[in-house]
Design an enzyme around this catalytic site. Structure first.
Site, PDB file in Angstrom:
ATOM      1  N   ASP A 106       6.938 -11.355  27.123  1.00  0.00           N
ATOM      2  CA  ASP A 106       7.010  -9.931  27.464  1.00  0.00           C
ATOM      3  C   ASP A 106       6.112  -9.539  28.716  1.00  0.00           C
ATOM      4  OD1 ASP A 106       6.797  -7.181  27.155  1.00  0.00           O
ATOM      5  OD2 ASP A 106       5.347  -7.184  25.628  1.00  0.00           O
ATOM      6  N   LYS A 134      11.897 -10.686  28.730  1.00  0.00           N
ATOM      7  CA  LYS A 134      11.632  -9.001  29.106  1.00  0.00           C
ATOM      8  C   LYS A 134      11.434  -9.286  30.670  1.00  0.00           C
ATOM      9  CE  LYS A 134      10.193  -6.979  24.824  1.00  0.00           C
ATOM     10  NZ  LYS A 134       9.187  -6.491  24.099  1.00  0.00           N
ATOM     11  N   PHE A 155      10.876  -2.993  21.612  1.00  0.00           N
ATOM     12  CA  PHE A 155      10.304  -3.786  20.926  1.00  0.00           C
ATOM     13  C   PHE A 155      11.115  -4.192  19.831  1.00  0.00           C
ATOM     14  CE2 PHE A 155       7.400  -4.452  17.470  1.00  0.00           C
ATOM     15  CZ  PHE A 155       6.441  -5.357  18.159  1.00  0.00           C
ATOM     16  N   ASP A 162       7.636 -10.183  14.904  1.00  0.00           N
ATOM     17  CA  ASP A 162       6.995  -9.279  13.822  1.00  0.00           C
ATOM     18  C   ASP A 162       6.533  -8.197  14.332  1.00  0.00           C
ATOM     19  OD1 ASP A 162       4.732 -10.562  15.030  1.00  0.00           O
ATOM     20  OD2 ASP A 162       3.428  -9.709  13.784  1.00  0.00           O
ATOM     21  N   ARG A 168       9.079 -11.368  10.357  1.00  0.00           N
ATOM     22  CA  ARG A 168       9.714 -12.522  10.817  1.00  0.00           C
ATOM     23  C   ARG A 168      10.643 -13.081  10.217  1.00  0.00           C
ATOM     24  NH1 ARG A 168       5.402 -13.952  14.345  1.00  0.00           N
ATOM     25  NH2 ARG A 168       3.406 -13.430  13.893  1.00  0.00           N
TER      26      ARG A 168
HETATM   27  P1  IMP Z   1       3.140 -11.340  26.633  1.00  0.00           P
HETATM   28  O1  IMP Z   1       1.723 -12.226  26.535  1.00  0.00           O
HETATM   29  O2  IMP Z   1       2.794 -10.185  27.042  1.00  0.00           O
HETATM   30  O3  IMP Z   1       4.227 -12.012  27.096  1.00  0.00           O
HETATM   31  O4  IMP Z   1       3.275 -11.358  24.879  1.00  0.00           O
HETATM   32  C1  IMP Z   1       3.975 -12.296  24.300  1.00  0.00           C
HETATM   33  C2  IMP Z   1       3.678 -12.122  22.607  1.00  0.00           C
HETATM   34  O5  IMP Z   1       3.648 -10.727  22.442  1.00  0.00           O
HETATM   35  C3  IMP Z   1       4.801 -12.732  21.972  1.00  0.00           C
HETATM   36  O6  IMP Z   1       4.593 -14.245  21.648  1.00  0.00           O
HETATM   37  C4  IMP Z   1       5.094 -11.893  20.686  1.00  0.00           C
HETATM   38  O7  IMP Z   1       3.876 -12.596  19.773  1.00  0.00           O
HETATM   39  C5  IMP Z   1       4.343 -10.352  21.056  1.00  0.00           C
HETATM   40  N1  IMP Z   1       5.484  -9.788  21.649  1.00  0.00           N
HETATM   41  C6  IMP Z   1       5.935  -9.159  22.804  1.00  0.00           C
HETATM   42  N2  IMP Z   1       7.043  -8.426  22.674  1.00  0.00           N
HETATM   43  C7  IMP Z   1       7.202  -8.243  21.270  1.00  0.00           C
HETATM   44  C8  IMP Z   1       8.338  -7.582  20.609  1.00  0.00           C
HETATM   45  O8  IMP Z   1       9.238  -6.889  21.156  1.00  0.00           O
HETATM   46  N3  IMP Z   1       8.231  -7.888  19.218  1.00  0.00           N
HETATM   47  C9  IMP Z   1       7.498  -8.686  18.907  1.00  0.00           C
HETATM   48  N4  IMP Z   1       6.326  -8.939  19.270  1.00  0.00           N
HETATM   49  C10 IMP Z   1       6.253  -8.966  20.695  1.00  0.00           C
END
Ligand code: IMP
Ligand code: MG
Length: 190
Positions: A106, A134, A155, A162, A168
């Site tokens: 993300d 993303k 999302f 989850d 999940r």
């Molecule tokens: P980041 O550090 O912002 O890249 O987020 C990574 C983590 O956030 C992922 O491993 C997920 O656990 C959670 N995450 C990010 N986007 C989503 C989503 O759309 N659905 C569920 N979990 C998400």
């Protein structure tokens, strides 16, 4: 199922199990081609990536090893904490061709933190494989070499993803149905 409700939110079907299976097989083939003469070590970020990892590793037809790590940047809801906590043991990746297996990239904070942590042990290489990337949400440069799907900022839940611990186990991937904004009409009074 075309929609699911988890806690207080509703989600609609986005990627079916069949689409997921097809994309995972393609990603497995790409990894197979790129690592034909190497023995990759898959570092699976649990809990989210375990479903993807099981499907992927069974299809990647090269000798490989695997280990799990715990890393979390999300709190109970949908907002990233921006800080990555590591739990459990760090695998020994010295000299290895590491492929980090993630559910979703993300903002990129989690993957960047994992890369930095693993890099301390001087692996030979580090790549990233994720169910969903993303790119528009990345807040720092992160290269996701292998991904099943690219999305904007929706999302998602299911296939390991989850919402506050739920969803999940769903075999398909669902996206949040955004609240319908209340119609407001501007009125002008003289
Ligand atoms: P980041 O550090 O912002 O890249 O987020 C990574 C983590 O956030 C992922 O491993 C997920 O656990 C959670 N995450 C990010 N986007 C989503 C989503 O759309 N659905 C569920 N979990 C998400
Ligand atoms: Mg996760």
């Amino acid at each position: 199922m075309t929609s699911v409700t988890l806690h207080d939110l509703s989600f609609r079907l986005r990627f079916s199990r069949a689409e997921i299976v097809e994309r995972v097989a393609e990603v497995a083939r790409d990894i197979h081609a790129d690592y034909a003469d190497r023995e990759p070590m898959f570092v699976v970020v649990v809990n989210g990536a375990m479903f993807f990892a099981v499907d992927l590793l069974r299809l990647v037809d090269v000798p490989c090893t695997m280990a799990c790590i715990q890393a979390s940047s999300y709190g109970a809801g949908m907002q990233s904490k921006g800080v990555v906590d590591f739990g459990g043991l760090m695998p020994n990746v010295h000299g290895k061709d590491v492929i980090i297996v993630e559910d979703i990239v993300d903002t990129g904070t989690t993957v960047r933190a994992i890369q930095a942590k693993l890099a301390e042990q001087l692996p030979r290489s580090i790549a990233v494989a994720a169910v969903v990337n993303k790119p528009a949400a990345h807040t720092e440069p992160v290269h996701v070499q292998y991904r099943c799907f690219e999305m904007e900022s929706e999302f998602l839940v299911g296939y390991g993803l989850d919402y506050a611990g739920r969803g999940r186990e769903l075999t398909d991937i669902y996206e949040l149905i955004a609240d319908v904004p209340t119609q407001t009409t501007e009125t002008k009074s003289n």
